[in-house]
Design a protein around this motif. Structure first.
Motif, PDB file in Angstrom:
ATOM      1  N   HIS A   1       0.846  -1.186   0.000  1.00 13.65           N
ATOM      2  CA  HIS A   1       0.000   0.000   0.000  1.00 13.65           C
ATOM      3  C   HIS A   1       0.881   1.234   0.000  1.00 13.65           C
ATOM      4  O   HIS A   1       2.095   1.154   0.219  1.00 13.65           O
ATOM      5  CB  HIS A   1      -0.952   0.005   1.201  1.00 13.65           C
TER       6      HIS A   1
ATOM      7  N   HIS B   1       0.704   5.665   0.984  1.00 13.07           N
ATOM      8  CA  HIS B   1      -0.028   6.794   1.546  1.00 13.07           C
ATOM      9  C   HIS B   1       0.869   8.011   1.572  1.00 13.07           C
ATOM     10  O   HIS B   1       2.092   7.908   1.494  1.00 13.07           O
ATOM     11  CB  HIS B   1      -0.584   6.487   2.936  1.00 13.07           C
TER      12      HIS B   1
ATOM     13  N   GLU C   1       5.818   7.746   7.437  1.00 19.57           N
ATOM     14  CA  GLU C   1       5.474   6.732   8.434  1.00 19.57           C
ATOM     15  C   GLU C   1       6.729   6.104   9.019  1.00 19.57           C
ATOM     16  O   GLU C   1       7.670   5.792   8.295  1.00 19.57           O
ATOM     17  CB  GLU C   1       4.627   5.659   7.751  1.00 19.57           C
TER      18      GLU C   1
ATOM     19  N   PHE D   1       7.719   2.870  11.709  1.00 17.30           N
ATOM     20  CA  PHE D   1       7.361   1.763  12.594  1.00 17.30           C
ATOM     21  C   PHE D   1       8.556   1.429  13.464  1.00 17.30           C
ATOM     22  O   PHE D   1       9.692   1.368  12.965  1.00 17.30           O
ATOM     23  CB  PHE D   1       6.989   0.506  11.794  1.00 17.30           C
TER      24      PHE D   1
ATOM     25  N   HIS E   1       4.860  -0.210   0.515  1.00 18.55           N
ATOM     26  CA  HIS E   1       5.334  -1.084   1.586  1.00 18.55           C
ATOM     27  C   HIS E   1       4.274  -2.108   1.966  1.00 18.55           C
ATOM     28  O   HIS E   1       3.087  -1.941   1.660  1.00 18.55           O
ATOM     29  CB  HIS E   1       5.777  -0.275   2.800  1.00 18.55           C
TER      30      HIS E   1
HETATM   31 FE   LIG Z   1       1.739   2.324   5.934  1.00 22.64          FE
END
Ligand SMILES: [Fe+2]
Length: 216
Positions: free
Chosen positions: A148, A150, A154, A156, A188
């Motif tokens: 996906h 976006h 981001e 993590f 990712h």
């Molecule tokens: Fe993501």
């Protein structure tokens, strides 16, 4: 007599960790700067609903027992206060997404309110911020979170468990202590095999964007 000091262990600890991450990962310096700024301005919210799901009831406790590093310690501070939800209601009825949605949940910790969750009870974040969105993720074993993209930047931080992570065309196996940075628009995916994974995540830009699953 000094004035009371209004410090929150989670917000302070997360900001301190983000500051250190900027030094360890120079490519993340801008994102960590935005995160620190937002955490320093964030304020606690009244406690709201705490929905939970079978994947959380089964895997969160063992994951918290196994955490490694500061992200795991931060999650331990808030784990008994957060509420969970399941993403991608708009993909219900697609077999791979149904499997994922039965074995994956996330909890908002810092963000805006309410969280849109397709008719599910909406959990409240613990701390208000219009600028970043941060929280916890539990992905059960044997689950594919498909490719996906976006707009949000981001990050993590893996607190427990290992999984295969796609970034662009590269796949790597990432476990506890890993930092995974997805700049805006990076394709990712995350695939667990024999164990669940617990992560702390942050969206440090475009916190209200909508992820798009890639079906080709
Ligand atoms: Fe993501």
């Amino acid at each position: 007599m000094s004035a009371p000091v209004d410090h929150d262990p989670f917000l302070d600890g997360f900001a301190e960790f983000a500051h250190a991450e900027a030094s360890r990962h120079p490519a993340m310096a801008e994102a960590m700067g935005a995160l620190v700024d937002a955490l320093e301005r964030s304020t606690p919210l009244e406690t709201g609903p705490r929905p939970t799901y079978p994947v959380i009831d089964e895997h969160l406790g063992p994951c918290l027992d196994a955490v490694v590093g500061a992200p795991g310690e931060l999650l331990r501070l808030v784990a008994d206060r957060i509420g969970w939800t399941i993403p991608y209601a708009e993909h219900a009825g697609e077999s791979d997404m149904d499997h994922m949605r039965a074995n994956y949940a996330y909890a908002p910790i810092v963000g805006t309110n309410p969280i849109s969750s397709g008719g599910l009870e909406e959990p409240f974040p613990l701390y208000a911020s219009a600028d970043v969105f941060a929280g916890a993720v539990v992905q059960g074993p044997g689950v594919t979170y498909p490719s996906h993209v976006h707009k949000a930047t981001e990050i993590f931080w893996v607190a427990a468990g290992t999984a295969d992570w796609q970034m662009g065309d590269e796949w790597t196996n990432r476990g506890p202590g890993a930092t995974i940075f997805h700049p805006t628009g990076t394709r990712h995916a995350t695939v667990t095999t024999d164990e669940p994974q617990l992560m702390l995540f942050a969206w440090t830009s475009d916190a209200d964007c909508v992820p798009v699953i890639i079906r080709f």
